[in-house]
Design a protein around this motif. Structure first.
Motif, PDB file in Angstrom:
ATOM      1  N   SER A  51       1.802  17.016   0.778  1.00  0.00           N
ATOM      2  CA  SER A  51       2.735  17.958   1.186  1.00  0.00           C
ATOM      3  C   SER A  51       4.227  17.421   1.543  1.00  0.00           C
ATOM      4  N   GLY A  52       5.093  18.071   1.829  1.00  0.00           N
ATOM      5  CA  GLY A  52       6.227  17.731   2.093  1.00  0.00           C
ATOM      6  C   GLY A  52       6.499  16.725   3.424  1.00  0.00           C
ATOM      7  N   GLU A  53       5.078  16.608   4.139  1.00  0.00           N
ATOM      8  CA  GLU A  53       5.045  15.859   5.248  1.00  0.00           C
ATOM      9  C   GLU A  53       4.104  14.735   5.158  1.00  0.00           C
ATOM     10  N   THR A  54       4.074  14.366   3.993  1.00  0.00           N
ATOM     11  CA  THR A  54       3.174  12.913   3.553  1.00  0.00           C
ATOM     12  C   THR A  54       4.129  12.225   2.545  1.00  0.00           C
ATOM     13  N   ALA A  55       3.805  10.903   2.413  1.00  0.00           N
ATOM     14  CA  ALA A  55       4.335   9.970   1.526  1.00  0.00           C
ATOM     15  C   ALA A  55       3.018   9.365   0.961  1.00  0.00           C
ATOM     16  N   VAL A  56       3.419   8.954  -0.382  1.00  0.00           N
ATOM     17  CA  VAL A  56       2.333   8.150  -1.174  1.00  0.00           C
ATOM     18  C   VAL A  56       2.706   6.820  -1.223  1.00  0.00           C
ATOM     19  N   LYS A 107       6.271  11.682   8.999  1.00  0.00           N
ATOM     20  CA  LYS A 107       5.489  11.553   7.643  1.00  0.00           C
ATOM     21  C   LYS A 107       4.047  10.976   7.891  1.00  0.00           C
ATOM     22  N   ARG A 108       3.050  11.696   7.317  1.00  0.00           N
ATOM     23  CA  ARG A 108       1.688  10.808   7.225  1.00  0.00           C
ATOM     24  C   ARG A 108       1.910   9.903   5.867  1.00  0.00           C
ATOM     25  N   VAL A 109       1.753   8.767   5.940  1.00  0.00           N
ATOM     26  CA  VAL A 109       1.574   7.878   4.722  1.00  0.00           C
ATOM     27  C   VAL A 109       0.231   7.929   4.215  1.00  0.00           C
ATOM     28  N   ILE A 110      -0.115   8.045   2.966  1.00  0.00           N
ATOM     29  CA  ILE A 110      -1.381   8.039   2.154  1.00  0.00           C
ATOM     30  C   ILE A 110      -0.969   6.725   1.333  1.00  0.00           C
ATOM     31  N   ALA A 111      -1.767   5.758   1.516  1.00  0.00           N
ATOM     32  CA  ALA A 111      -1.943   4.378   1.014  1.00  0.00           C
ATOM     33  C   ALA A 111      -3.071   4.292  -0.010  1.00  0.00           C
ATOM     34  N   CYS A 112      -3.074   4.130  -1.162  1.00  0.00           N
ATOM     35  CA  CYS A 112      -3.985   3.757  -2.248  1.00  0.00           C
ATOM     36  C   CYS A 112      -4.061   2.494  -2.530  1.00  0.00           C
ATOM     37  N   ILE A 113      -4.975   1.684  -2.050  1.00  0.00           N
ATOM     38  CA  ILE A 113      -4.724   0.152  -2.155  1.00  0.00           C
ATOM     39  C   ILE A 113      -6.494  -0.262  -2.688  1.00  0.00           C
ATOM     40  N   GLY A 114      -6.345  -1.139  -3.833  1.00  0.00           N
ATOM     41  CA  GLY A 114      -7.521  -1.653  -4.285  1.00  0.00           C
ATOM     42  C   GLY A 114      -8.009  -2.743  -3.361  1.00  0.00           C
ATOM     43  N   ASP A 115      -9.347  -3.004  -3.566  1.00  0.00           N
ATOM     44  CA  ASP A 115     -10.000  -4.117  -2.627  1.00  0.00           C
ATOM     45  C   ASP A 115      -9.424  -5.590  -2.619  1.00  0.00           C
ATOM     46  N   GLY A 116      -9.095  -6.089  -3.995  1.00  0.00           N
ATOM     47  CA  GLY A 116      -8.215  -7.309  -4.181  1.00  0.00           C
ATOM     48  C   GLY A 116      -7.174  -7.427  -3.781  1.00  0.00           C
ATOM     49  N   GLY A 142       7.352  12.015   0.015  1.00  0.00           N
ATOM     50  CA  GLY A 142       7.754  10.548  -0.497  1.00  0.00           C
ATOM     51  C   GLY A 142       6.779   9.871  -1.473  1.00  0.00           C
ATOM     52  N   TYR A 143       7.380   9.069  -2.387  1.00  0.00           N
ATOM     53  CA  TYR A 143       6.558   7.998  -2.989  1.00  0.00           C
ATOM     54  C   TYR A 143       7.026   6.809  -3.427  1.00  0.00           C
ATOM     55  N   GLU A 144       6.347   5.857  -3.200  1.00  0.00           N
ATOM     56  CA  GLU A 144       6.858   4.262  -3.414  1.00  0.00           C
ATOM     57  C   GLU A 144       5.627   3.315  -4.284  1.00  0.00           C
ATOM     58  N   PHE A 145       6.107   2.724  -5.035  1.00  0.00           N
ATOM     59  CA  PHE A 145       5.438   1.612  -5.467  1.00  0.00           C
ATOM     60  C   PHE A 145       6.329   0.616  -6.072  1.00  0.00           C
ATOM     61  N   GLN A 146       5.747  -0.625  -6.131  1.00  0.00           N
ATOM     62  CA  GLN A 146       6.601  -1.704  -6.502  1.00  0.00           C
ATOM     63  C   GLN A 146       6.408  -2.390  -7.931  1.00  0.00           C
ATOM     64  N   MET A 147       6.877  -1.695  -8.922  1.00  0.00           N
ATOM     65  CA  MET A 147       6.753  -2.030 -10.130  1.00  0.00           C
ATOM     66  C   MET A 147       7.277  -3.146 -10.924  1.00  0.00           C
ATOM     67  N   GLN A 148       8.714  -3.357 -10.562  1.00  0.00           N
ATOM     68  CA  GLN A 148       9.467  -4.363 -11.067  1.00  0.00           C
ATOM     69  C   GLN A 148       8.680  -5.798 -10.844  1.00  0.00           C
TER      70      GLN A 148
END
Length: 605
Positions: free
Chosen positions: A421-426, A474-483, A447-453
């Motif tokens: 929603s507008g109150e979240t960030a990925v 905002k409530r941040v939703i982080a998707c993180i791999g185990d490694g 919001g949306y952020e990742f570190q591609m470069q």
């Protein structure tokens, strides 16, 4: 001429607005008409630095204490508008400042000499690659020790104290070594203002014996920065717009594509204005996701070569003219240099430069000025979007899970989509989350952020900490791999200390999946942890934390309901176990192409 795009020169970015967040709005800088006198006992270097940070919009500084920075930390703590956040290690402090800068427009971290500085260096390099203004402050040696041939602790055992400085020179746009009070005011102000103007990190080393000493140069409240805006060359702008308009107006099915440098150019709004005026089909490069509203009526998705959003690459690559605003073409964004683009069809707009086809080129032109003026000269042409609309087929839904069937990644992201929603960030960690999160449809304000470069695994833990601290609403939703999580897991502790309420999805698939798809080997398999038990141990009954293990869709649904309901005020950590080979089809395609690029044999000598 069949010239391929993929290794174009990238211009040095410029910035006009002080402490400006990614959406292009300017953050407020505290000001007063007549700077007031400061009590002589408080007219110190430490206080001046603290006030400067608050003025530019930094209210939280991420730090790790060490004997060379302790006195400085005392002065930062004493500043009412400044919150000092102690991190578990310097790398995460740097990543947190990176995440903070992505939301606030500028971030800061404080570490100690050499052992802290070289530890944070990787995070500073990442911020440099992503064009983020970040103030890296290091507590340095006592000013009396410079030039004495003494050997200090926290060094490599040589009397030369410049090793740290030399390391920072290549990943910062300005370096200030403050070892006397006479020029401290000038050095600090120059460093901070340069970070804002260049939108790059800067390095400030402050002698450990200096922060508490009063000096006349600090006797008044610091006057707020008034940075002279960069201006476009009017004649050059007029010529560039005329040439670009002629180029695009004769095209049959032109498109426009937004790139990551829209942020540093403060040109997101101007890009949308151009899209509105032109009627062209609108796409974004993967690292520009979140910079352009996906609700735009002519938005067709992410252009990422062979792993683009469905039907997007076909429209972009078949266009007879394309305008790329702020692109970065590297091996990752070009999918192993496999983009089917031709330079003679492209207009490349960098933050201060425009190149049309194989020429001409125009310098000293601000991107936002160019895009706004160009929109006034273009004929409305929605041919490319109509073509997209004709061929578009709605994406299918993942196969429905059987009761208690082991969870699949595509099912998981189907449910994450519903959380946005507008109150979240990925926050998307380097890995398969890159590709799965690209497919999320971002609501307005999300919001949306990742570190591609830079692509440093583990970045997302610190970045989640910093981003959530910058925008607590905002409530941040982080998707993180185990490694990746194993690299930087400790600062979940700091999230708890700060009372953050992020939701972390820990995707446990037993290894470095993105590297498996590039080049597999036993080194990509990692030791499995009991991740929820680890977070519970970190929690240790202090703060608000809730954890869950998920193995099937029913458990995922229940966990999400709890995280967004009864535990909405807690830090929620959801460990999702999936099969080691359960990856997105985009990663499979991307990995094989990047592998091919990496394994090219040497050119004949």
């Amino acid at each position: 001429m069949d010239t391929k795009i993929g290794s174009l020169d990238i211009c040095k970015p410029c910035s006009n607005d002080v402490g400006s967040p990614p959406n292009g709005t300017v953050s407020t800088i505290q000001s007063s008409l007549s700077p007031t006198l400061v009590n002589s006992a408080e007219a110190t270097l430490g206080r001046h630095l603290a006030r400067r940070l608050v003025q530019i919009g930094v209210n939280d500084v991420f730090s790790v204490p060490g004997d060379f920075n302790l006195t400085l930390l005392d002065h930062l703590i004493a500043e009412p508008g400044l919150n000092l956040i102690g991190c578990c290690n310097e790398l995460n402090a740097g990543y947190a400042a990176d995440g903070y800068a992505r939301s606030r427009g500028v971030g800061a971290c404080v570490v100690t000499f050499t052992v802290g500085g070289l530890s944070v260096l990787n995070a500073i390099a990442g911020a440099y690659s992503e064009n983020l203004p970040l103030i890296c402050i290091v507590g340095g040696p006592n000013s009396n020790d410079y030039g004495t041939n003494r050997i200090l602790h926290h060094t490599i055992g040589l009397p030369d104290f410049s090793q740290e400085l030399r390391c920072f020179q290549t990943v910062t746009c300005y370096q200030a070594v403050v070892n006397n009070l006479e020029d401290a005011h000038e050095l600090i102000d120059t460093a901070i203002s340069t970070a804002l103007k260049e939108s790059k990190p800067v390095y400030i080393s402050i002698g450990c014996n200096l922060p508490a000493i009063p000096h006349p140069t600090f006797s008044r409240e610091p006057v707020p920065f008034s940075l002279s805006p960069k201006l476009s060359n009017k004649m050059g702008l007029k010529a560039a717009v005329a040439a670009a308009a002629e180029f695009l107006n004769k095209a049959v099915k032109p498109v426009i594509v937004g790139g990551p440098k829209l942020r540093v150019a403060k040109a997101c709004e101007a890009f949308v204005e151009l899209a509105d005026a032109s009627g062209y089909a609108v796409a974004v490069m993967p690292s520009a996701k979140g910079l352009v509203p996906e609700q735009h009526p002519h938005f067709i998705g992410t252009y990422w070569g062979a792993v683009s959003t469905a039907f997007c690459a076909e429209i972009v690559e078949s266009a007879d003219a394309y305008l790329f605003a702020g692109p970065i073409y590297n091996d990752y964004s070009s999918v192993g240099y496999s983009l089917l683009l031709k330079k003679e069809k492209a207009i490349i707009v960098q933050p201060d430069r425009v190149v049309i086809g194989n020429g001409p080129a125009f310098g000293c032109i601000l991107m936002k000025d160019f895009l706004r003026e160009l929109g006034k000269r273009l004929k409305h042409n929605n041919t490319a979007y109509e073509n997209y609309h004709r061929i578009f087929v709605p994406e299918g839904q993942p196969l429905k899970s059987a009761p208690k069937e082991p969870l699949r990644v595509n099912i998981m992201f189907q449910h994450i989509q519903k959380m946005l929603s507008g109150e979240t960030a990925v926050i998307a960690e380097t890995g398969d989350s890159w590709f799965n999160c690209q497919k999320l449809k971002l609501p307005i304000g999300c919001g949306y952020e990742f570190q591609m470069q830079y692509g440093s695994i583990g970045w997302s833990v610190g970045a989640t900490l910093g981003y959530a601290q910058a925008v607590p609403e905002k409530r941040v939703i982080a998707c993180i791999g185990d490694g990746s999580f194993q690299v930087t897991a400790q600062d979940v502790s700091t999230m708890l200390r700060c009372g953050q309420k992020s939701i972390i999805f820990l995707i446990n698939n037993g290894g470095y999946t993105i590297e498996v798809e590039i080049h597999d080997g036993p080194y990509n398999v990692i030791k499995n942890w009991n991740y929820t038990a680890l977070v519970d141990a970190i929690h240790n009954g202090e703060g608000k934390c809730w954890t869950a293990k998920v193995f099937c869709e029913e458990e995922l649904v229940e966990a999400i309901e709890t995280a967004t309901g009864a535990k909405k005020d807690c830090l929620c950590f959801i460990e999702v176990t999936v099969h080691k080979d359960d990856t997105s089809k985009e990663l499979l395609e991307w990995g094989s192409r990047v592998s091919a690029a990496n394994s090219r044999p040497p050119n004949p000598q």
